[in-house]
Design a protein around this motif. Structure first.
Motif, short mmCIF file in Angstrom:
data_model
loop_
_atom_site.label_atom_id
_atom_site.label_comp_id
_atom_site.label_asym_id
_atom_site.label_seq_id
_atom_site.Cartn_x
_atom_site.Cartn_y
_atom_site.Cartn_z
N ALA A 138 8.63 33.52 54.58
CA ALA A 138 8.48 33.82 55.98
C ALA A 138 10.05 33.90 56.47
O ALA A 138 10.05 34.72 57.69
CB ALA A 138 7.74 32.82 56.82
N LEU A 139 10.96 33.54 55.79
CA LEU A 139 12.25 33.65 56.40
C LEU A 139 12.59 35.11 56.18
O LEU A 139 12.20 35.83 55.36
CB LEU A 139 13.27 32.50 55.61
CG LEU A 139 13.14 31.12 55.78
CD1 LEU A 139 14.16 30.46 54.93
CD2 LEU A 139 13.07 30.84 57.23
N ALA A 140 13.73 35.74 57.23
CA ALA A 140 13.83 36.94 57.11
C ALA A 140 14.77 37.32 55.99
O ALA A 140 14.70 38.49 55.46
CB ALA A 140 14.51 37.26 58.47
N HIS A 173 17.14 39.58 50.29
CA HIS A 173 17.11 40.70 50.64
C HIS A 173 18.48 41.23 50.25
O HIS A 173 19.64 40.43 50.43
CB HIS A 173 16.71 41.19 51.74
CG HIS A 173 15.24 41.02 52.07
ND1 HIS A 173 14.38 42.10 51.45
CD2 HIS A 173 14.65 40.16 52.85
CE1 HIS A 173 13.22 41.31 51.82
NE2 HIS A 173 12.99 40.40 52.56
N PRO A 174 18.86 42.49 49.74
CA PRO A 174 20.40 43.19 49.64
C PRO A 174 21.00 42.91 50.86
O PRO A 174 20.65 43.36 51.97
CB PRO A 174 19.97 44.45 48.93
CG PRO A 174 18.73 44.45 48.57
CD PRO A 174 17.89 43.60 49.39
N GLY A 175 22.11 42.35 50.82
CA GLY A 175 23.24 42.13 52.04
C GLY A 175 22.77 41.09 52.74
O GLY A 175 23.36 40.98 53.76
N ARG A 176 21.91 40.11 52.38
CA ARG A 176 21.63 38.96 53.11
C ARG A 176 22.07 37.69 52.67
O ARG A 176 22.37 37.74 51.33
CB ARG A 176 19.99 38.78 53.37
CG ARG A 176 19.39 40.14 54.15
CD ARG A 176 19.53 40.02 55.42
NE ARG A 176 18.92 40.96 56.11
CZ ARG A 176 17.50 41.06 56.60
NH1 ARG A 176 16.93 39.95 56.61
NH2 ARG A 176 17.12 42.08 57.33
N ALA A 177 22.38 36.86 53.40
CA ALA A 177 22.78 35.40 52.88
C ALA A 177 22.30 34.21 53.59
O ALA A 177 21.66 34.70 54.84
CB ALA A 177 24.30 35.47 52.82
N LEU A 178 22.06 33.04 53.28
CA LEU A 178 21.87 31.88 53.76
C LEU A 178 22.84 31.06 54.31
O LEU A 178 23.80 30.64 53.39
CB LEU A 178 20.59 31.02 53.05
CG LEU A 178 19.49 31.99 52.55
CD1 LEU A 178 18.53 30.95 51.60
CD2 LEU A 178 18.54 32.16 53.85
N ASP A 179 22.77 30.93 55.58
CA ASP A 179 24.11 29.80 55.90
C ASP A 179 23.62 28.41 55.87
O ASP A 179 22.38 28.12 55.11
CB ASP A 179 24.04 30.32 57.42
CG ASP A 179 22.92 29.95 58.35
OD1 ASP A 179 22.00 29.47 57.85
OD2 ASP A 179 22.94 30.15 59.39
N LYS A 180 24.38 27.65 55.92
CA LYS A 180 24.37 26.10 55.82
C LYS A 180 23.05 25.49 56.27
O LYS A 180 22.24 24.70 55.90
CB LYS A 180 25.42 25.28 56.17
CG LYS A 180 25.68 24.08 55.93
CD LYS A 180 26.92 23.27 56.37
CE LYS A 180 26.90 21.93 55.83
NZ LYS A 180 28.32 21.40 56.29
N VAL A 204 18.12 23.88 45.21
CA VAL A 204 17.76 25.24 45.57
C VAL A 204 18.73 26.39 44.84
O VAL A 204 19.93 26.14 44.94
CB VAL A 204 18.02 25.54 47.28
CG1 VAL A 204 17.81 26.89 47.55
CG2 VAL A 204 17.05 24.66 47.89
N LEU A 205 18.04 27.36 44.15
CA LEU A 205 18.88 28.28 43.49
C LEU A 205 18.78 29.86 44.07
O LEU A 205 17.53 30.07 44.49
CB LEU A 205 18.75 28.22 42.03
CG LEU A 205 19.13 26.96 41.37
CD1 LEU A 205 18.26 25.66 41.34
CD2 LEU A 205 19.35 27.16 39.67
N ASP A 206 19.63 30.78 43.77
CA ASP A 206 19.35 32.10 44.10
C ASP A 206 19.14 32.70 42.86
O ASP A 206 19.11 32.19 41.60
CB ASP A 206 20.60 32.68 44.55
CG ASP A 206 21.77 32.61 44.06
OD1 ASP A 206 21.64 32.29 42.73
OD2 ASP A 206 22.80 33.19 44.53
N LEU A 212 22.73 26.53 45.40
CA LEU A 212 22.90 26.79 47.07
C LEU A 212 22.89 25.28 47.50
O LEU A 212 23.63 25.14 48.58
CB LEU A 212 21.90 27.64 47.58
CG LEU A 212 21.85 29.11 47.03
CD1 LEU A 212 20.84 29.81 47.46
CD2 LEU A 212 23.39 29.64 47.00
N SER A 213 22.17 24.45 47.01
CA SER A 213 22.09 23.06 47.79
C SER A 213 22.96 21.95 47.22
O SER A 213 22.64 20.90 47.01
CB SER A 213 20.71 22.69 47.63
OG SER A 213 20.33 22.47 46.13
#
Length: 553
Positions: A138-140, A173-180, A204-206, A212-213
């Motif tokens: 559900a996260l964008a 999604h292309p060009g997206r990133a998750l912040d802290k 948590v992995l991409d 990532l975690s």
């Protein structure tokens, strides 16, 4: 009388008839093609990136609903007519399509008879993984996700119980990133959904395999939030300078850059201070001890036979007040002895003490450096030609003072403000060397107008080049036939009026005003000869009609 359409067609030769039929057929064909192309179905995407199982179910349902469909190139999306997209989506949604590749707790609704405890626990685990996957998707920024839970079997006979853990794989999604904060939210979501799960046990992995975690305390390097905060401070001061100077020199005439040095170190200091001693009256007593002792000859105890006489209390002492002390005897007499007394008093007062703990603020500005460039002013010389005029020293000093006040200039802190005036280089507009016919927007417009304009042009060409000449040829024999019939009627009237009808070929030429002019009969005869030469088939039909004695139409 006007000839009928059949007579007009009969009067045409074979070539004219073929051209007329071909022109009408081409015109009708072009009209049909234009109508079909104008009403061509517009396709819209119904669903994209469906799993194979969901795609098959959707296609089967579209076939049942008699809805036409097609695939995009590569089969990445299912397309249906544009006017039926929303209707089809609602109908498929009412039937639970597409179900999606992720299943949640609805798996618990399909419990089979005879399921073992292990199968029930495994179904619950899969349902929990599906629900967590849906929540994360559900996260964008998240395109897809997978959650793996390791739930050990809890047994009361084990002395040490193994704790649960989880792993999350994210595809962004292309060009997206998750912040802290978003990563912390995902970890907290997973850890809170499973009992007794420690957030440190969630990985948590991409999709590239990057962890990532990672623990931020163990991570080396500069914190991204600190860099973002520095950039925010610099942009804030730059915007302040621009807002202050743009009304004076105009927009696009000032450029400002600010560099801020911030201190992110965390400091903590403890201070213990004592107040000076005060008077005993204003001091607080913490403890007090009083010691009193007396040394000397003890009184002689009473002697004699126990009885009422010996138990009498001693008489009142008759010794003087300032004299030597006397010791009382058993018979009530006093005796003198040397006595000494000692008295000690110990008082402890509270000591004033102040303990002060100070924590240094994080992100304190250590130094600010501002660089500002101003464009020359636009003026007019003596000849009225626009020219560039530099700013005066007084103007530069005033603007420098404004910039210093805007950024909160502090000389003790080592701040620096540099303001310079120089002419800006004019912006060169890059010439577009691409021909007009190769520009994308022109090509798109040409593709969209190709069919309508081509259809109209071809229809006009057929109409003007084939159909119109044939229609003119169709009308011309009708006029000639009408003239011949009129001439025949006149000849018949002349024959009825005169026993000897005038014969055009025997009449002599007439003279009008000394000039020889052809008569009306000669003109009609010349027209008949011309018609015979131009259209012999029509003349033959007329003669045939006369020979058969048919009445003119």
């Amino acid at each position: 009388m006007n000839p009928t359409l059949g007579q007009r067609l009969t009067a045409l030769d074979q070539g004219q008839r073929i051209r007329l039929a071909l022109g009408i057929a081409l015109f009708v064909a072009i009209a049909v093609v234009g109508l079909v192309m104008g009403r061509q179905t517009e396709w819209r995407v119904l669903y994209s990136n469906l799993a194979d199982k969901d795609g098959g179910a959707v296609i089967a349902q579209l076939t049942t609903l008699n809805v036409p469909y097609k695939y995009t190139e590569g089969g990445g999306a299912i397309m249906v007519p544009a006017e039926r997209v929303h209707d089809v989506r609602l109908k498929l949604a009412s039937q639970g399509l597409p179900k999606g590749a992720v299943s949640g707790f609805e798996m618990m609704e399909a419990n089979r008879f005879g399921m073992t405890q292990f199968q029930e626990r495994l179904t619950f685990q899969r349902g929990l993984e599906g629900e967590l996957t849906r929540s994360i998707q559900a996260l964008a920024s998240v395109a897809s996700a997978r959650v793996h839970l390791a739930l050990p079997n809890q047994n009361g006979f084990f002395r040490e119980q193994q704790k649960p853990s989880a792993s999350v794989l994210l595809s962004l999604h292309p060009g997206r990133a998750l912040d802290k904060n978003q990563l912390a939210g995902i970890v907290h979501l997973v850890a809170s959904s499973v009992p007794e799960m420690n957030p440190n046990a969630v990985s948590v992995l991409d999709d590239t395999g990057k962890l990532l975690s990672a623990n931020p305390e163990a991570a080396a390097g500069v914190d991204a939030e600190q860099l973002q905060y520095v950039q925010h401070i610099e942009q804030l001061y730059s915007r302040r300078i621009m807002d202050m100077l743009e009304p004076l020199v105009g927009k696009q005439n000032v450029k400002a850059q600010v560099t801020a040095e911030l201190d992110f170190s965390q400091t903590e200091s403890t201070t213990e201070s004592h107040r000076p001693n005060q008077s005993p009256d204003s001091s607080a007593v913490r403890s007090q001890q009083l010691v009193e002792s007396t040394n000397g000859t003890q009184a002689t105890p009473p002697a004699g036979v126990p009885g009422a006489t010996t138990n009498q209390p001693p008489a009142q002492a008759a010794a003087p007040i300032n004299g030597q002390p006397q010791t009382l005897a058993a018979n009530g007499q006093t005796s003198t002895a040397n006595n000494s007394s000692k008295k000690e008093s110990i008082v402890n007062y509270e000591v004033d003490k102040t303990i002060k703990v100070t924590k240094g603020a994080v992100g304190v500005i250590k130094r600010i450096t501002a660089a500002v460039v101003l464009n020359n002013q636009t003026g007019v010389d003596a000849k009225g030609v626009p020219t560039s005029v530099p700013l005066t020293e007084a103007q530069l000093e005033k603007m420098t003072a404004l910039v210093r006040e805007t950024v909160g200039f502090s000389q003790d802190r080592g701040d620096s403000v540099n303001l310079m005036n120089a002419p800006f280089a004019p912006e060169k507009v890059a010439a577009n060397d691409t021909p007009v016919w190769r520009q994308p927007e022109v090509q798109d417009l040409a593709r969209s107008l190709a069919w309508p304009l081509g259809t109209l042009g071809l229809a006009a060409l057929v109409l003007l080049g084939v159909v119109r000449p044939a229609m003119k040829a169709l009308n011309q024999p009708a006029q000639v036939i009408t003239e011949l019939e009129e001439s025949a009627d006149l000849a018949q009237l002349d024959a009825l009026e005169n026993d000897q009808p005038d014969r055009p070929q025997l009449s002599g030429p007439g003279t009008v005003n000394g000039t020889q002019e052809p008569t009306a009969a000669e003109l009609r005869l010349e027209d008949a000869r011309k018609l015979t030469r131009d259209n012999p088939a029509a003349v033959a039909n007329i003669v045939k009609t006369w020979i058969n004695g048919e009445a003119p139409a």
